[in-house]
Design an enzyme around this catalytic site. Structure first.
Site, PDB file in Angstrom:
ATOM      1  CB  SER A 211      -1.016  -0.028   1.278  1.00  0.00           C
ATOM      2  OG  SER A 211      -1.815   0.899   1.199  1.00  0.00           O
ATOM      3  CG  ASP A 361      -6.914  -2.538  -3.528  1.00  0.00           C
ATOM      4  OD1 ASP A 361      -7.543  -1.715  -3.054  1.00  0.00           O
ATOM      5  OD2 ASP A 361      -5.774  -2.860  -3.527  1.00  0.00           O
ATOM      6  CG  HIS A 393      -5.954  -1.889   0.227  1.00  0.00           C
ATOM      7  ND1 HIS A 393      -5.153  -1.681  -0.720  1.00  0.00           N
ATOM      8  CD2 HIS A 393      -5.331  -1.428   1.242  1.00  0.00           C
ATOM      9  CE1 HIS A 393      -4.107  -1.321  -0.587  1.00  0.00           C
ATOM     10  NE2 HIS A 393      -3.936  -0.950   0.832  1.00  0.00           N
TER      11      HIS A 393
END
Length: 473
Positions: A211, A361, A393
């Protein structure tokens, strides 16, 4: 939705505290009296570079100290740890200084180390991992605390593990080149830190992040060939990559994840990033509401912003006068275009890369990461790209851990495949025993924590049911 997120955050924190106690309870000497609160980075002289540091080479060590690290600031992590203040580089090429934290396991492999780039996603220095990792720190960043469990896996495998404050001294979140140089200069500093007793002047390195941490990883991989080609980097691993900052911000606007936009706007407009260009524009277009919100983002961490500003629209005229044309403003558009991975052929990784991303996601667009991979492959990079067809995610970070660990081992062994490969994983159930008996307890705890964060991901309950069966057998 906001009420749900606040409730979920409280559950996560309570669960995480209990799990941390469980993780360290078997370690001798893991608990001790909490020292007095340590100074935050803005008040800690260690973070201030000495006079004349600008003449030092990038990666030069400016200060060093031993530190005690802890989970949540009060449950001691019984490993040897150091922090280095080192010289790195701002967007305009000027010298800046930031800190990296080094964790040393009991029996380290001295010819290598892992560079772990946590997703602290913030434009406030109180959220720096170097601060939150320390015993006695007032915890501000839940994300780094949760990812500290992942970091333990690499220590358990015998790897010295390094975690830099790659956003620099002003927490310039989102500024890709700055983060990439911050990672590479951390690697230089650690390679030259004689106290570690590294057996090679050019130790093997694997860098990884998920991320927000994938911003730092992706840009470090891209800049490695030109900025720090002397580093012996064996591989890179990045998941849930914000490959296109404009695409990511547009994707998350007016969603439960819109709070992540705020530290990016503030971070990109820091003096060490693109402040000279962006600050005059922001001063002109921000409304009073927008200014007040960004002022708050300068002092708070990512999760708090996520909870407070759920469903905020930065692309609304309530926030700034350009509305949905904000990213089309010429200066903003020019800056944002510089923060797209895979655009320039000269910024192509030369070490093998493992990229993974959930097709569904809900925070970071899959299409941008896929396009980045296609570009890198076209330019000659060796990339393994795994698409996770189920989950979202938060849960993808944990589901991918067996693949990540396998790639780390293969990269150090020099057995990663050359060229580009793509595969799709349909099963989003994770068997914690896939990592081996030593790592299984840590992974079980991590899954339970991230499951709370990823309640909106598909089939999370299935993962928990499988885990319950494994643990009770």
């Amino acid at each position: 939705m906001a009420a749900f997120l606040h409730s979920s955050a409280r559950v996560v924190m309570m669960a995480f505290m209990a799990l941390m106690l469980a993780v360290v309870s078997a370690r001798p000497g893991a608990m001790r009296t909490l020292p007095r609160s340590i100074p935050v980075p803005s008040e800690d002289p260690f973070y201030q570079p000495p006079a004349g540091f600008e003449s030092k080479a990038p990666g030069a060590i400016l200060r060093q100290r031993n530190v005690s690290t802890a989970f949540l600031g009060f449950i001691e992590d019984p490993v040897t740890a150091y922090q280095l203040l080192y010289r790195t580089t701002a967007i305009n090429g000027s010298a800046i200084a930031t800190v990296t934290t080094i964790f040393v396991p009991s029996f380290p492999k001295t010819d290598r180390f892992v560079s772990f780039h946590t997703a602290y996603d913030s434009s406030a220095t109180i959220c720096n991992p170097s601060y939150n990792y320390r015993l006695g720190a007032e915890q501000a960043d839940i994300i780094s605390s949760a990812e500290q469990l992942i970091l333990q896996m690499y220590l358990q495998l015998g790897y010295i593990t390094v975690s830099p404050d790659y956003e620099g001294p002003e927490a310039a979140f989102g500024a890709g080149h700055l983060a990439g140089m911050g990672v590479l200069d951390s690697m230089r500093a650690v390679s030259n830190f004689k106290t570690l007793g590294l057996s090679s002047v050019e130790p093997m390195i694997v860098g990884l992040g998920y991320s927000g941490g994938a911003i730092a990883t992706g840009w470090a991989a891209s800049l490695h060939p030109t900025y720090a080609p002397e580093l012996d980097i064996k591989g890179w691993i990045q998941g849930g990559t914000p490959a296109n900052l404009t695409g990511t911000l547009s994707f998350s606007d007016d969603t439960p994840f819109s709070g992540f936009m705020l530290p990016a706007i503030v971070g990109m407009s820091m003096p060490s990033a693109y402040g000279a260009k962006l600050t005059p524009i922001l001063n002109r277009i921000l409304t009073d509401k927008g200014r007040k919100i960004l002022d708050t983002a300068r002092t708070t961490c990512g999760v708090e912003e996520l909870l407070t500003y759920s469903d905020l629209s930065v692309l609304s005229t309530d926030f700034q006068t350009l509305g949905d044309r904000m990213f089309y403003e010429p200066t903003i558009r020019s800056v944002m275009s510089k923060n797209m991975l895979g655009v320039n052929k000269t910024e192509t990784p030369t070490a093998p890369v493992f990229v993974y991303h959930a097709t569904q996601d809900e925070v970071i667009p899959y299409s941008n990461a896929s396009l980045m991979v296609d570009s890198w492959c076209h330019n000659g990079a060796s990339v393994k790209f795994t698409s996770f067809a189920n989950g979202g995610h938060a849960t993808t970070e944990m589901i991918a851990l067996p693949d990540v660990i396998d790639f780390v081992k293969a990269a150090f062994a020099g057995t990663t495949a050359s060229g580009c490969t793509k595969n799709t994983e349909l099963d989003n159930l994770l068997n914690p025993l896939a990592l081996g008996v030593d790592l299984e307890p840590i992974l079980v705890n991590l899954i339970q924590v991230l499951a709370h964060l990823g309640k909106r991901d598909s089939n999370v309950e299935q993962n928990l049911e499988v885990l319950t069966d494994v643990v009770t057998e």
